[in-house]
Enzyme design. Structure first.
Site, PDB file in Angstrom:
ATOM      1  N   SER A  11       0.807  -1.228   0.000  1.00 27.86           N
ATOM      2  CA  SER A  11       0.000   0.000   0.000  1.00 27.86           C
ATOM      3  C   SER A  11       0.839   1.276   0.000  1.00 27.86           C
ATOM      4  CB  SER A  11      -0.908   0.012   1.235  1.00 27.86           C
ATOM      5  OG  SER A  11      -1.781  -1.074   1.217  1.00 27.86           O
ATOM      6  N   GLY A  12       2.159   1.142   0.006  1.00 27.24           N
ATOM      7  CA  GLY A  12       3.013   2.331   0.056  1.00 27.24           C
ATOM      8  C   GLY A  12       3.827   2.412   1.334  1.00 27.24           C
ATOM      9  N   THR A  42       6.883   1.321   2.043  1.00 30.88           N
ATOM     10  CA  THR A  42       8.283   1.718   1.833  1.00 30.88           C
ATOM     11  C   THR A  42       8.389   3.238   1.702  1.00 30.88           C
ATOM     12  OG1 THR A  42       8.384  -0.304   0.508  1.00 30.88           O
ATOM     13  CG2 THR A  42      10.336   1.106   0.493  1.00 30.88           C
ATOM     14  N   HIS A  89       2.126  -4.535   9.840  1.00 30.81           N
ATOM     15  CA  HIS A  89       0.987  -4.828   8.965  1.00 30.81           C
ATOM     16  C   HIS A  89      -0.182  -5.375   9.796  1.00 30.81           C
ATOM     17  CE1 HIS A  89       3.000  -3.983   5.274  1.00 30.81           C
ATOM     18  NE2 HIS A  89       3.678  -5.108   5.152  1.00 30.81           N
ATOM     19  N   ARG A  95      -4.361   2.188   0.339  1.00 24.01           N
ATOM     20  CA  ARG A  95      -4.274   2.292  -1.132  1.00 24.01           C
ATOM     21  C   ARG A  95      -5.453   1.557  -1.762  1.00 24.01           C
ATOM     22  NH1 ARG A  95       0.806   0.104  -4.917  1.00 24.01           N
ATOM     23  NH2 ARG A  95       0.313   1.436  -6.690  1.00 24.01           N
ATOM     24  N   SER A 106      -0.032  -4.962  -7.341  1.00 21.56           N
ATOM     25  CA  SER A 106       1.308  -4.813  -6.775  1.00 21.56           C
ATOM     26  C   SER A 106       1.740  -6.112  -6.086  1.00 21.56           C
ATOM     27  CB  SER A 106       1.291  -3.647  -5.775  1.00 21.56           C
ATOM     28  OG  SER A 106       2.589  -3.375  -5.327  1.00 21.56           O
ATOM     29  N   TYR A 139      -2.469   6.609  -0.406  1.00 25.49           N
ATOM     30  CA  TYR A 139      -1.401   6.559  -1.421  1.00 25.49           C
ATOM     31  C   TYR A 139      -1.733   7.480  -2.595  1.00 25.49           C
ATOM     32  CZ  TYR A 139       1.938   4.431  -4.691  1.00 25.49           C
ATOM     33  OH  TYR A 139       2.954   4.218  -5.599  1.00 25.49           O
ATOM     34  N   ARG A 191       8.561  -0.468  -7.957  1.00 27.82           N
ATOM     35  CA  ARG A 191       8.146  -0.879  -9.302  1.00 27.82           C
ATOM     36  C   ARG A 191       7.691   0.352 -10.056  1.00 27.82           C
ATOM     37  NH1 ARG A 191       3.801  -3.023 -12.164  1.00 27.82           N
ATOM     38  NH2 ARG A 191       2.372  -2.385 -10.517  1.00 27.82           N
TER      39      ARG A 191
HETATM   40  P1  A3P Z   1       3.549  -0.894  -7.498  1.00 31.55           P
HETATM   41  O1  A3P Z   1       3.817  -2.355  -7.409  1.00 31.55           O
HETATM   42  O2  A3P Z   1       2.139  -0.572  -7.878  1.00 31.55           O
HETATM   43  O3  A3P Z   1       4.516  -0.173  -8.353  1.00 31.55           O
HETATM   44  P2  A3P Z   1       4.916  -1.459  -0.148  1.00 31.55           P
HETATM   45  O4  A3P Z   1       6.001  -0.504   0.086  1.00 31.55           O
HETATM   46  O5  A3P Z   1       3.772  -1.329   0.805  1.00 31.55           O
HETATM   47  O6  A3P Z   1       5.423  -2.846  -0.291  1.00 31.55           O
HETATM   48  O7  A3P Z   1       4.250  -1.062  -1.548  1.00 31.55           O
HETATM   49  C1  A3P Z   1       4.965  -1.212  -2.730  1.00 31.55           C
HETATM   50  C2  A3P Z   1       4.331  -0.310  -3.771  1.00 31.55           C
HETATM   51  O8  A3P Z   1       4.719   1.057  -3.485  1.00 31.55           O
HETATM   52  C3  A3P Z   1       4.831  -0.611  -5.171  1.00 31.55           C
HETATM   53  O9  A3P Z   1       3.740  -0.271  -6.030  1.00 31.55           O
HETATM   54  C4  A3P Z   1       6.005   0.357  -5.314  1.00 31.55           C
HETATM   55  O10 A3P Z   1       6.357   0.636  -6.633  1.00 31.55           O
HETATM   56  C5  A3P Z   1       5.433   1.583  -4.608  1.00 31.55           C
HETATM   57  N1  A3P Z   1       6.489   2.478  -4.094  1.00 31.55           N
HETATM   58  C6  A3P Z   1       7.652   2.143  -3.485  1.00 31.55           C
HETATM   59  N2  A3P Z   1       8.357   3.229  -3.183  1.00 31.55           N
HETATM   60  C7  A3P Z   1       7.637   4.296  -3.617  1.00 31.55           C
HETATM   61  C8  A3P Z   1       7.861   5.711  -3.625  1.00 31.55           C
HETATM   62  N3  A3P Z   1       8.978   6.229  -3.133  1.00 31.55           N
HETATM   63  N4  A3P Z   1       6.908   6.494  -4.159  1.00 31.55           N
HETATM   64  C9  A3P Z   1       5.768   5.975  -4.688  1.00 31.55           C
HETATM   65  N5  A3P Z   1       5.509   4.641  -4.717  1.00 31.55           N
HETATM   66  C10 A3P Z   1       6.427   3.814  -4.195  1.00 31.55           C
END
Ligand code: A3P
Length: 322
Positions: free
Chosen positions: A74-75, A77, A137, A159, A167, A222, A288
Site C-alpha cells: 500500500s506504500g 516503503t 501490517h 491504497r 502490486s 497513497y 516498481r
Molecule cells: P507498485 O507495485 O504498484 O509499483 P509497499 O512498500 O507497501 O510494499 O508497496 C509497494 C508499492 O509502493 C509498489 O507499487 C512500489 O512501486 C510503490 N512504491 C515504493 N516506493 C515508492 C515511492 N517512493 N513512491 C511511490 N511509490 C512507491
C-alpha cells in the site's frame, strides 16, 4: 518452494509449545506459500503469528514512539522513507551522505511482528533513539492492545485495493521467480483470506481508529500522496510534531524532501539495487511503477465489478470512499 527457502516470517519453525497448541485450534487456510491461521480476525503465517503474540506480550510503548502501519503493498516503503527523511532533516541539512543512501527504508524502520518480535517477546531495542519508528501490517485492533493509554502515534497508509492486488501479484511473482496466476490472489482477496487479510477489515480498523482519535492515528492515502505530495508531506510532518518552518517552506525544503523520497530517486540508489532485507527479500522488489490505476492493465471487468461490489457492501456506512 520448500520450508527452508521460505523467508522466516512465512515458516513454522519458530513456534513455542503454547503457540503450537493455539494454532491447532485456529481456523486455517493453505495458500501457495504455506498455512495461514486466523488470529483475532486476521490471517498470519505461523512464525508471523508467533511474532504477533510476542509483540502482544512484550511491547512496552514509549510516549514518543511512532508506528507506521499498512496493508502490504500500500506504500509502506514510501511512508517509511518520508518519515525517516522528516526526522533526519532536523539533524542535518545536507542530502549527500543521507541515511537513506546507506540503508533501505525497511532496514531503518523494521516491522514489529515480522522482524523485531519475530523470535522473542523481549528484543533488544536499545539501538533505537527517540522517537523510535517501527512498522506493522497488523490490524489496529491487534496493534493497539499494548499501546493502551500511550500517546504514541500511528500513521496508516491506505491504497486502492485493486492496485494493491496488482502490486502484490508482481511482488509474489518476483519472489517465486515465476508469474503466479492473478486468480490465485484475486479469489482469496475477495474472500478475505490471505496474509494480513481481510483487506476490508484492516482498512476499516484504522479508519475507525482515526475517526475516534485523530491525534493518535493519521489516515493517509497513497493516491493523495501521489497527486499532492507536498501537501501530504506537510500533513505528515505536522502530525508527527515536526512541521516545516516558514523558512523551510520558502527555501524549497519540502519539495527537496519529496524528491529525495521519490520512487525514481530511491529506486536508483545503489543500496536499493544490491541489498536484501534480513529475511532475504531483495530491496529492489519494493520499487516498481508506483502508478495509480495500474489495475486497469491487469484486471478483467468482471474482477473489477466483483471488487466494486464488495467495496460497496463493506464500506457502505463507514464514510470511507474509494
Ligand atoms: P507498485 O507495485 O504498484 O509499483 P509497499 O512498500 O507497501 O510494499 O508497496 C509497494 C508499492 O509502493 C509498489 O507499487 C512500489 O512501486 C510503490 N512504491 C515504493 N516506493 C515508492 C515511492 N517512493 N513512491 C511511490 N511509490 C512507491
Amino acid at each position: 518452494m520448500n520450508e527452508k527457502e521460505l523467508p522466516p516470517h512465512f515458516r513454522e519453525d519458530n513456534l513455542s509449545e503454547d503457540t503450537k497448541t493455539l494454532i491447532s485450534s485456529l481456523p486455517s487456510y493453505k495458500d501457495s506459500e504455506g498455512n495461514l491461521y486466523n488470529y483475532k480476525g486476521c490471517w498470519y503465517y505461523p512464525n508471523t503469528l508467533q511474532g504477533v503474540l510476542n509483540y502482544e506480550k512484550g511491547f512496552k510503548p514509549q510516549e514518543t514512539d511512532i508506528i507506521l502501519a499498512s496493508f502490504p503493498k500500500s506504500g509502506t516503503t514510501w511512508l517509511k522513507a518520508l518519515t525517516i527523511a522528516l526526522f533526519e532533516r532536523l539533524k542535518t541539512d545536507t542530502y549527500s551522505d543521507h541515511v537513506l543512501q546507506s540503508d533501505n527504508p525497511h532496514g531503518l524502520v523494521p516491522f514489529l511482528e515480522m522482524s523485531l518480535y519475530l523470535k522473542s517477546s523481549t528484543p533488544d531495542l536499545s539501538k533505537f533513539s527517540s522517537p523510535r519508528v517501527f512498522s506493522t501490517h497488523m490490524p489496529f485492533h491487534t496493534l493497539q492492545l499494548p499501546l493502551k493509554g500511550s500517546p504514541c502515534k500511528v500513521v496508516y497508509v491506505c491504497r486502492n485495493v485493486k492496485d494493491v492486488l496488482v502490486s502484490l501479484w508482481y511482488f509474489r511473482s518476483a519472489h517465486l521467480q515465476k508469474e503466479v496466476e492473478m486468480e490465485s490472489l484475486f479469489e482469496p482477496l475477495c474472500k478475505g483470506v490471505g496474509f494480513f487479510g481481510p483487506f476490508w477489515e484492516h482498512v476499516l480498523s484504522y479508519w475507525r481508529g482515526s475517526l475516534e482519535d485523530p491525534k493518535q492515528i493519521l489516515f493517509m492515502r497513497y493516491e493523495e500522496m501521489k497527486s499532492e505530495p507536498t501537501a501530504q508531506v506537510k500533513r505528515l510532518a505536522e502530525f508527527l510534531g515536526c512541521p516545516f518552518t516558514e523558512e523551510e517552506e520558502e527555501d524549497g525544503s519540502v519539495d527537496k524532501l519529496v524528491e529525495l523520497c521519490s520512487l525514481r530517486n530511491l529506486s536508483g540508489m545503489e543500496i536499493n539495487n544490491s541489498g536484501k532485507t534480513f529475511n532475504n527479500v531483495p530491496y529492489s522488489t519494493f520499487f516498481r511503477k508506483g502508478e495509480v490505476g495500474d489495475f486497469k492493465n491487469h484486471l478483467t471487468t468482471e474482477m473489477e465489478n466483483k471488487i466494486d461490489k464488495i467495496i460497496q457492501e463493506k464500506y457502505n456506512d463507514s464514510g470511507l470512499k474509494f
